[in-house]
Design a protein around this motif. Sequence first.
Motif, mmCIF file in Angstrom:
data_model
loop_
_atom_site.group_PDB
_atom_site.id
_atom_site.type_symbol
_atom_site.label_atom_id
_atom_site.label_comp_id
_atom_site.label_asym_id
_atom_site.label_seq_id
_atom_site.Cartn_x
_atom_site.Cartn_y
_atom_site.Cartn_z
ATOM 1 N N VAL A 1 1.159 4.146 -2.942
ATOM 2 C CA VAL A 1 0.926 5.454 -2.581
ATOM 3 C C VAL A 1 2.039 6.372 -3.086
ATOM 4 O O VAL A 1 1.856 7.371 -3.675
ATOM 5 C CB VAL A 1 0.694 5.633 -0.923
ATOM 6 C CG1 VAL A 1 0.673 7.293 -0.726
ATOM 7 C CG2 VAL A 1 -0.751 5.049 -0.723
ATOM 8 N N TYR B 1 -6.521 1.757 11.108
ATOM 9 C CA TYR B 1 -7.704 1.128 10.854
ATOM 10 C C TYR B 1 -7.400 -0.504 10.438
ATOM 11 O O TYR B 1 -8.326 -1.126 10.864
ATOM 12 C CB TYR B 1 -8.639 1.991 9.946
ATOM 13 C CG TYR B 1 -9.200 3.073 10.797
ATOM 14 C CD1 TYR B 1 -10.113 3.276 11.791
ATOM 15 C CD2 TYR B 1 -8.889 4.584 10.227
ATOM 16 C CE1 TYR B 1 -10.527 4.362 12.565
ATOM 17 C CE2 TYR B 1 -9.401 5.505 10.991
ATOM 18 C CZ TYR B 1 -10.280 5.387 11.910
ATOM 19 O OH TYR B 1 -10.577 6.540 12.636
ATOM 20 N N TYR B 2 -6.386 -0.592 9.657
ATOM 21 C CA TYR B 2 -6.118 -1.836 8.957
ATOM 22 C C TYR B 2 -6.114 -2.914 10.194
ATOM 23 O O TYR B 2 -6.458 -3.946 10.171
ATOM 24 C CB TYR B 2 -5.218 -1.845 7.990
ATOM 25 C CG TYR B 2 -4.670 -3.278 7.449
ATOM 26 C CD1 TYR B 2 -5.623 -4.069 6.713
ATOM 27 C CD2 TYR B 2 -3.609 -3.647 7.856
ATOM 28 C CE1 TYR B 2 -5.035 -5.241 6.259
ATOM 29 C CE2 TYR B 2 -2.992 -4.890 7.508
ATOM 30 C CZ TYR B 2 -4.009 -5.708 6.586
ATOM 31 O OH TYR B 2 -3.542 -6.995 6.317
ATOM 32 N N LEU C 1 -8.426 -0.724 1.122
ATOM 33 C CA LEU C 1 -7.397 -0.174 1.884
ATOM 34 C C LEU C 1 -6.252 0.299 0.903
ATOM 35 O O LEU C 1 -5.235 1.031 1.249
ATOM 36 C CB LEU C 1 -6.559 -1.125 2.871
ATOM 37 C CG LEU C 1 -7.668 -1.903 3.905
ATOM 38 C CD1 LEU C 1 -7.222 -2.791 4.586
ATOM 39 C CD2 LEU C 1 -8.150 -0.571 4.785
ATOM 40 N N ASN D 1 -2.411 10.363 6.232
ATOM 41 C CA ASN D 1 -3.324 9.265 5.651
ATOM 42 C C ASN D 1 -2.884 8.092 5.713
ATOM 43 O O ASN D 1 -3.865 7.175 5.782
ATOM 44 C CB ASN D 1 -3.270 10.081 4.187
ATOM 45 C CG ASN D 1 -3.944 9.141 3.044
ATOM 46 O OD1 ASN D 1 -5.074 8.496 3.423
ATOM 47 N ND2 ASN D 1 -3.329 9.007 1.798
ATOM 48 N N VAL D 2 -1.475 7.736 5.145
ATOM 49 C CA VAL D 2 -1.306 6.340 5.304
ATOM 50 C C VAL D 2 -1.175 5.873 6.588
ATOM 51 O O VAL D 2 -1.733 4.651 7.144
ATOM 52 C CB VAL D 2 0.372 6.260 4.583
ATOM 53 C CG1 VAL D 2 0.804 4.826 4.999
ATOM 54 C CG2 VAL D 2 0.149 6.777 3.289
ATOM 55 N N MET E 1 0.883 -1.312 0.024
ATOM 56 C CA MET E 1 -0.001 0.191 0.008
ATOM 57 C C MET E 1 0.727 1.223 0.074
ATOM 58 O O MET E 1 0.493 2.114 -0.619
ATOM 59 C CB MET E 1 -0.976 -0.017 1.195
ATOM 60 C CG MET E 1 -1.842 1.260 1.171
ATOM 61 S SD MET E 1 -2.656 1.435 2.549
ATOM 62 C CE MET E 1 -1.494 1.938 4.086
ATOM 63 N N MET F 1 -3.119 6.963 9.407
ATOM 64 C CA MET F 1 -4.479 6.221 9.774
ATOM 65 C C MET F 1 -5.053 5.283 9.282
ATOM 66 O O MET F 1 -5.797 4.469 9.768
ATOM 67 C CB MET F 1 -5.305 7.597 9.616
ATOM 68 C CG MET F 1 -5.303 8.767 10.541
ATOM 69 S SD MET F 1 -5.176 8.350 12.197
ATOM 70 C CE MET F 1 -6.971 8.053 12.419
ATOM 71 N N THR F 2 -4.550 5.037 7.867
ATOM 72 C CA THR F 2 -5.330 3.763 7.150
ATOM 73 C C THR F 2 -4.587 2.445 7.626
ATOM 74 O O THR F 2 -5.161 1.311 7.951
ATOM 75 C CB THR F 2 -4.745 3.938 5.453
ATOM 76 O OG1 THR F 2 -5.264 4.952 5.223
ATOM 77 C CG2 THR F 2 -5.163 2.533 5.031
ATOM 78 N N PHE F 3 -3.057 2.582 8.150
ATOM 79 C CA PHE F 3 -2.675 1.496 8.545
ATOM 80 C C PHE F 3 -3.410 1.087 10.110
ATOM 81 O O PHE F 3 -3.483 -0.001 10.642
ATOM 82 C CB PHE F 3 -1.225 1.559 8.861
ATOM 83 C CG PHE F 3 -0.361 0.886 7.999
ATOM 84 C CD1 PHE F 3 -0.188 -0.390 7.812
ATOM 85 C CD2 PHE F 3 0.249 1.814 6.908
ATOM 86 C CE1 PHE F 3 0.708 -1.068 6.570
ATOM 87 C CE2 PHE F 3 1.041 1.003 5.896
ATOM 88 C CZ PHE F 3 0.984 -0.260 5.929
ATOM 89 N N LEU G 1 -8.300 3.863 -0.884
ATOM 90 C CA LEU G 1 -8.525 4.985 -0.163
ATOM 91 C C LEU G 1 -7.664 5.844 -0.095
ATOM 92 O O LEU G 1 -7.437 7.214 -0.371
ATOM 93 C CB LEU G 1 -9.099 4.548 1.340
ATOM 94 C CG LEU G 1 -9.615 5.961 1.964
ATOM 95 C CD1 LEU G 1 -10.877 6.412 1.570
ATOM 96 C CD2 LEU G 1 -9.908 5.230 3.494
ATOM 97 N N PRO G 2 -6.406 5.173 0.421
ATOM 98 C CA PRO G 2 -5.084 6.269 0.665
ATOM 99 C C PRO G 2 -4.401 6.594 -0.858
ATOM 100 O O PRO G 2 -3.960 7.907 -1.007
ATOM 101 C CB PRO G 2 -4.257 5.302 1.197
ATOM 102 C CG PRO G 2 -4.489 3.776 1.020
ATOM 103 C CD PRO G 2 -6.012 3.827 0.776
#
Length: 257
Positions: A158, A253-254, A195, A246-247, A154, A249-251, A198-199
């Motif tokens: 990105v 939640y993942y 996942l 951004n990255v 991911m 917060m994605t991690f 989104l980013p």
Amino acid sequence: MAFVVTGLTFFFSQKYMDKMDGHVVQPIDITAPTEESTDERDKAPLWYAILPVIPLSLILSFSPLWIKSIKVNIIDAMLIGVTVGVICEFIRCRDLKKVLADIQTFFDGLGLQMANVVTLIVAGQVFAQGLMSMGVINTLIKSSQEAGFSPMMMVVMVAIISASSIVMGSGNAPFFAFAALTPAVAQASGVAPVLFLLPMHFAASIARTCSPITAVIVVTSGMAEVSPFDLIKRTAPPMIATMICNVGMTFFYYYRG
């Protein structure tokens, strides 16, 4: 969270940049006339400050955030805002000829800036299509996939889409190029496609503000009469912080899921 990070980073980074450049902000006395004029019609009232906000208010109001039954795009909002401004100016000064002469400045500036923007957009799209036609995008993705990054893929995606956005000056071109490949890459990496998307979607929009050839940077730098490179020096720090948020917060939640 991204809004807070962007706002704080922007505030402190601009203060630092001002200090490095030796720029001192001078307050403007709005009560004192900026130039000598004996005509009261040349002195705009303070409530005129509301007029530039009208297009933004229309776009936010007639959107999925509030009123969904009526759609207002950017062009409609700008023309409505200009029309309201013309009407207010005519009511204030009662001189239609002067009002129409003044509004010509708006169209002159619009044409001058859009000429540069259209040229750069065409050049950017040709360059982007050239990269995709040569297979550069697919090569980058396959190389990263063969390296075995797994969930970290991911971050690689990105990084690739961010670099492409900066080089192309567009967020849509690289995102649409990568979006179709996302399900296959996500399946190979064992990660849900959302996942990745989104980013990547946010990264494309964030990175384009750090490109000296993107439309918004060209128009803004042209209006301010500064170099696009000087402008992106000031946009880059808050955008980098936003990208990390951004990255991150994605991690978050993942792994929490």
